[in-house]
Design a protein around this motif. Sequence first.
Motif, short mmCIF file in Angstrom:
data_model
loop_
_atom_site.label_atom_id
_atom_site.label_comp_id
_atom_site.label_asym_id
_atom_site.label_seq_id
_atom_site.Cartn_x
_atom_site.Cartn_y
_atom_site.Cartn_z
N UNK A 95 75.95 11.57 5.14
CA UNK A 95 77.11 11.75 6.01
C UNK A 95 78.01 12.85 5.46
N UNK A 96 78.14 12.90 4.15
CA UNK A 96 78.97 13.92 3.51
C UNK A 96 78.50 15.33 3.88
N UNK A 97 77.18 15.55 3.81
CA UNK A 97 76.64 16.87 4.18
C UNK A 97 76.83 17.16 5.66
N UNK A 98 76.67 16.14 6.49
CA UNK A 98 76.85 16.33 7.93
C UNK A 98 78.29 16.77 8.20
N UNK A 99 79.26 16.08 7.61
CA UNK A 99 80.66 16.40 7.84
C UNK A 99 81.07 17.73 7.21
N UNK A 100 80.32 18.21 6.25
CA UNK A 100 80.63 19.48 5.59
C UNK A 100 79.86 20.64 6.21
N UNK A 101 78.56 20.44 6.53
CA UNK A 101 77.69 21.56 6.87
C UNK A 101 77.28 21.66 8.34
N UNK B 214 69.78 8.82 16.08
CA UNK B 214 69.06 7.83 16.89
C UNK B 214 67.89 8.47 17.61
N UNK B 215 68.10 9.66 18.14
CA UNK B 215 67.04 10.39 18.85
C UNK B 215 65.88 10.69 17.89
N UNK B 216 66.19 11.17 16.70
CA UNK B 216 65.15 11.46 15.70
C UNK B 216 64.42 10.17 15.32
N UNK B 217 65.18 9.10 15.12
CA UNK B 217 64.57 7.81 14.75
C UNK B 217 63.60 7.33 15.81
N UNK B 218 63.98 7.48 17.07
CA UNK B 218 63.10 7.03 18.16
C UNK B 218 61.87 7.93 18.29
N UNK C 76 75.37 10.69 15.15
CA UNK C 76 74.71 9.40 15.35
C UNK C 76 73.75 9.44 16.53
N UNK C 77 74.12 10.16 17.60
CA UNK C 77 73.20 10.29 18.74
C UNK C 77 71.94 11.05 18.32
N UNK C 78 72.12 12.12 17.54
CA UNK C 78 70.97 12.91 17.06
C UNK C 78 70.11 12.06 16.13
N UNK D 193 66.45 12.90 5.72
CA UNK D 193 66.25 13.66 6.96
C UNK D 193 67.52 14.42 7.36
N UNK D 194 68.44 14.59 6.43
CA UNK D 194 69.70 15.27 6.72
C UNK D 194 69.48 16.66 7.29
N UNK D 195 68.53 17.39 6.72
CA UNK D 195 68.27 18.76 7.18
C UNK D 195 67.82 18.77 8.64
N UNK D 196 66.99 17.80 9.03
CA UNK D 196 66.55 17.70 10.43
C UNK D 196 67.76 17.47 11.35
N UNK D 197 68.67 16.62 10.90
CA UNK D 197 69.85 16.31 11.70
C UNK D 197 70.74 17.55 11.82
N UNK D 198 70.91 18.27 10.71
CA UNK D 198 71.72 19.49 10.73
C UNK D 198 71.12 20.53 11.70
N UNK D 199 69.80 20.70 11.65
CA UNK D 199 69.14 21.65 12.55
C UNK D 199 69.32 21.23 14.01
N UNK D 200 69.17 19.94 14.27
CA UNK D 200 69.32 19.44 15.65
C UNK D 200 70.76 19.63 16.15
N UNK D 201 71.73 19.40 15.27
CA UNK D 201 73.13 19.61 15.66
C UNK D 201 73.43 21.09 15.90
N UNK D 202 72.82 21.95 15.09
CA UNK D 202 73.03 23.39 15.23
C UNK D 202 72.45 23.91 16.55
N UNK D 203 71.36 23.28 16.99
CA UNK D 203 70.72 23.73 18.23
C UNK D 203 71.32 23.02 19.45
#
Length: 171
Positions: free
Chosen positions: A35-41, A134-138, A130-132, A158-168
Amino acid sequence: MPSSRLPKIAAAALLAVSATFAFAQDSMRIGFVSTERILRDAAPAKAAQQKLEQEFSRREKELQEMAARLKSMGERLERDAAVMSESDRQRRQREYADVEKDFQRKQREFREDLNQRRNEELSQVIEKANRVIKQIAEQEKYDIILQEAVFASPRVDITEKVLRALASGGK
């Protein structure tokens, strides 16, 4: 029950729990997100930070100017106090105290407003993340994804996957 059997029973129970956990671990898919990386990056977090800086920069500049004026008043009062009449000194001390009180009030209001807006913006970032997640988890069939852990192996992170998904623009 003899006391020599107690350690053997405890060891057997521990072994059974360990075996069950090992089996569950092999069949479970576990992920971790920092969560820390998500809120920072994350792109939305950076955009929120820029938005806050733009929104509060004018007030911050006003506070800095007021602090400089207050410092200058204090230095002038200190420097001139010895040559002023008692009534002038008291009048300037009251003026200084009034400006200082006003500065502290404005500074407190600024911090409160900034914290409230930051919390609003970060909660939106967390909702998107959280939506991203959940989507990755599913999509990738994760059984559980943790967001807080004392330790997480890089192979489950899987933080990097979440960061990429948020960036896109993932939602």
